[in-house]
Scaffold this motif. Structure first.
Motif, PDB file in Angstrom:
ATOM      1  N   ALA A 187      43.667  79.875  81.588  1.00  0.00           N
ATOM      2  CA  ALA A 187      42.478  80.470  81.697  1.00  0.00           C
ATOM      3  C   ALA A 187      42.322  81.448  82.680  1.00  0.00           C
ATOM      4  N   ARG A 188      42.978  81.001  83.850  1.00  0.00           N
ATOM      5  CA  ARG A 188      43.156  82.144  85.152  1.00  0.00           C
ATOM      6  C   ARG A 188      44.134  83.164  84.791  1.00  0.00           C
TER       7      ARG A 188
ATOM      8  N   ALA B 195      44.758  69.241  81.728  1.00  0.00           N
ATOM      9  CA  ALA B 195      43.576  70.053  82.256  1.00  0.00           C
ATOM     10  C   ALA B 195      43.946  71.169  83.369  1.00  0.00           C
ATOM     11  N   ALA B 196      44.877  70.862  84.060  1.00  0.00           N
ATOM     12  CA  ALA B 196      45.183  71.752  85.008  1.00  0.00           C
ATOM     13  C   ALA B 196      46.028  72.984  84.347  1.00  0.00           C
TER      14      ALA B 196
ATOM     15  N   GLU C 157      43.487  75.078  82.704  1.00  0.00           N
ATOM     16  CA  GLU C 157      42.869  76.224  83.900  1.00  0.00           C
ATOM     17  C   GLU C 157      43.799  77.186  84.503  1.00  0.00           C
TER      18      GLU C 157
END
Length: 86
Positions: free
Chosen positions: A22-23, A15-16, A19
């Motif tokens: 995505a950033r 998940a990290a 993310e």
């Protein structure tokens, strides 16, 4: 072996990592991402000559864009680029 995977992550870190990716993508040059998408669309059905012509056209267009100017300016000023919608 085909180069389709960039990274593997343990379940606890997935998940990290998603993310963070995505950033990173959200901070990128949107016009350049659109050009990459256009280049990849229907690529298998395009002749090599047609593909290279499209790649050439898109590179020339993007080289004159505000995103390109911002990228060069950021590099010269040793700062992170701040891309807008282009």
């Amino acid at each position: 072996a085909a180069g389709a995977v960039d990274a593997l992550h343990p379940d606890a870190e997935l998940a990290a990592a998603g993310e963070a990716l995505a950033r990173r993508l959200a901070a990128g040059a949107p016009g350049s991402f659109a050009a990459i998408k256009a280049l990849c669309a229907e690529a298998p059905g395009r002749t090599l000559e047609a593909h290279l012509a499209l790649e050439h056209r898109l590179l020339r267009e993007r080289a004159g864009s505000a995103d390109a100017r911002e990228g060069v300016a950021a590099f010269l000023q040793k700062r992170a680029p701040r891309f807008g919608a282009s």
